[in-house]
Enzyme design. Structure first.
Site, PDB file in Angstrom:
ATOM      1  N   ASP A   1      -1.220  -0.688   6.155  1.00 53.77           N
ATOM      2  CA  ASP A   1      -1.329  -0.009   7.450  1.00 53.77           C
ATOM      3  C   ASP A   1      -2.765   0.075   7.960  1.00 53.77           C
ATOM      4  O   ASP A   1      -2.991   0.164   9.163  1.00 53.77           O
ATOM      5  CB  ASP A   1      -0.757   1.411   7.369  1.00 53.77           C
ATOM      6  CG  ASP A   1      -1.662   2.354   6.588  1.00 53.77           C
ATOM      7  OD1 ASP A   1      -2.071   3.393   7.156  1.00 53.77           O
ATOM      8  OD2 ASP A   1      -1.962   2.064   5.416  1.00 53.77           O
TER       9      ASP A   1
ATOM     10  N   ASP B   1      -0.110   5.178   1.000  1.00 53.65           N
ATOM     11  CA  ASP B   1      -0.323   6.194   2.045  1.00 53.65           C
ATOM     12  C   ASP B   1      -0.387   5.548   3.420  1.00 53.65           C
ATOM     13  O   ASP B   1      -1.209   4.658   3.671  1.00 53.65           O
ATOM     14  CB  ASP B   1      -1.601   6.973   1.763  1.00 53.65           C
ATOM     15  CG  ASP B   1      -1.549   7.697   0.431  1.00 53.65           C
ATOM     16  OD1 ASP B   1      -0.652   8.526   0.252  1.00 53.65           O
ATOM     17  OD2 ASP B   1      -2.401   7.415  -0.427  1.00 53.65           O
TER      18      ASP B   1
ATOM     19  N   ASP C   1       0.873  -1.165   0.000  1.00 52.87           N
ATOM     20  CA  ASP C   1       0.000   0.000   0.000  1.00 52.87           C
ATOM     21  C   ASP C   1       0.920   1.227   0.000  1.00 52.87           C
ATOM     22  O   ASP C   1       2.132   1.108   0.247  1.00 52.87           O
ATOM     23  CB  ASP C   1      -0.880  -0.016   1.250  1.00 52.87           C
ATOM     24  CG  ASP C   1      -1.707   1.245   1.409  1.00 52.87           C
ATOM     25  OD1 ASP C   1      -2.388   1.629   0.448  1.00 52.87           O
ATOM     26  OD2 ASP C   1      -1.634   1.854   2.485  1.00 52.87           O
TER      27      ASP C   1
END
Length: 382
Positions: free
Chosen positions: A170, A14, A12
């Site tokens: 995250d 961001d 991922d």
């Protein structure tokens, strides 16, 4: 995990690779203030990791804004784009991405962001674009995360079965999507306070500094030096509230208000070392444990410092600047926060010996710890 064989890694972007949240912090509040509104933290937390189109539609409804979702996006997006160049790689990210790329491990970026936004964000990170053979945006699949579509498509484009892919995420939205795809999942949440990460992910880390490739059948790192890991320098500053001698070290208590520490991402947890400048006294070797106190509703950063040396004639509210240049270990799992943050004699020995090495000692006179106004500059030591 030692028996697992991973052939490709999907990241991922961001909050996983880039600290875009801190770089763009305050934009939503600034925008909503124009219409007499304030952000709702609970609502915004639930939006983390979702598709931009979905988030935009929800924001318009939640705050009763006089726009369509497309009009809202067109109005606020330039504010975000202006800040993206300020977003920095999170701890351990450049090390891991470059290491895997050098060893020929296929890498992909799979983000709910639009493809053009992903490419714009990584264009400010030297060498990143060349590391990823697949860059996939949420606008290129039918359903964004938490649906598994984006990870299935990424593995297809990589030419690797999804069961041999490792996804690093995250957000819970991203972890759920990765789990549903059939990939193995490493979660790196900004705060270790949600049990669901433990239930869904194969592994939960505080930061990618802790990632061990060999556990996944990937090439091991070979960059540790005398039990210390060099890291990209991290700057922080604050105020000393108390200093006292204990077991041959100067233990420092600091003021931990919301603005006391600068430029340290949430994911910085563990035992670190570096150089500390106390403004009226000088620069010292320091070993420091950094964690989070999650005992109350609001998480508070918890820090314990051992100064390798003695402070004389310091004054209360003395300002300090600290440059973290190395990592020793992750925090132990203990019930008592004081035990979690305990710095051992071995930690202090490793820090003291490491800081005598040229690769660490060169940072002693870095401008970042000499002048607060220089903290945004790149620090390369002498």
């Amino acid at each position: 995990m030692a028996s697992l064989k991973i052939s490709a890694v999907i990241f991922d972007l961001d909050g996983t690779l880039l600290d875009t949240e801190r770089a763009t912090r305050g934009i939503m509040a600034e925008f909503l203030a124009r219409y007499g509104k304030e952000p709702d933290a609970e609502k915004e937390e639930k939006r983390l990791g979702k598709m931009h189109k979905e988030s935009a539609a929800g924001i318009v409804v939640d705050y009763d804004l006089p726009f369509t979702a497309d009009e809202y996006s067109a109005a606020i997006m330039p504010m975000y784009q202006q800040r993206w160049p300020q977003a920095k790689a999170l701890p351990g990210v450049s090390r891991l991405v470059n290491h895997l790329h050098r060893h020929g491990v296929p890498l992909a970026l799979a983000s709910n962001s639009m493809k053009q936004h992903i490419e714009l964000k990584i264009s400010h990170q030297h060498g990143w674009k060349e590391c990823f053979s697949v860059i996939l945006g949420g606008n290129e699949v039918k359903n964004g995360k938490p649906a598994p579509d984006i990870f299935l498509e990424a593995s297809k484009r990589l030419g690797v079965d999804i069961s041999e892919c490792l996804v690093i995420e995250d957000s819970l939205v991203g972890v759920r999507a990765a789990k549903a795809s059939g990939a193995k999942v490493v979660a790196v949440p900004s705060l270790q306070c949600q049990e669901e990460y433990q239930k869904l992910a194969n592994c939960v880390l505080n930061s990618l500094i802790e990632f061990r490739p060999e556990l996944w059948g990937l090439p091991a790192f070979e960059d540790w030096v005398q039990s210390a890991l060099p890291i990209d320098p991290l700057y922080m500053s604050g105020m000393i509230s108390k200093a006292f001698q204990q077991d041959g070290f100067t233990v420092i208590n600091t003021i931990t208000g919301s603005d006391s520490y600068l430029s340290i991402p949430d994911q910085v947890l563990g035992v670190f070392f570096g150089w500390e400048k106390i403004e009226t006294i000088g620069t010292f070797k320091v070993v420091m444990s950094i964690g989070w106190d999650l005992s109350s509703s609001n998480a508070v950063r918890a820090i314990k410092q051992h100064l390798i040396g003695h402070i004389n004639n310091y004054s209360s509210k003395e300002k300090f600047h600290f440059l973290i240049v190395g990592f020793i270990r992750k925090l132990h799992n203990e019930d008592n926060l004081s035990d979690v943050l305990k710095i051992t004699e071995e930690d202090s020995r490793i820090a003291q010996e490491a800081l005598d090495l040229p690769m660490f000692s060169k940072f002693k006179s870095c401008k970042l710890i000499q002048e607060e106004d220089s903290r945004e500059e790149t620090c390369v030591g002498d």
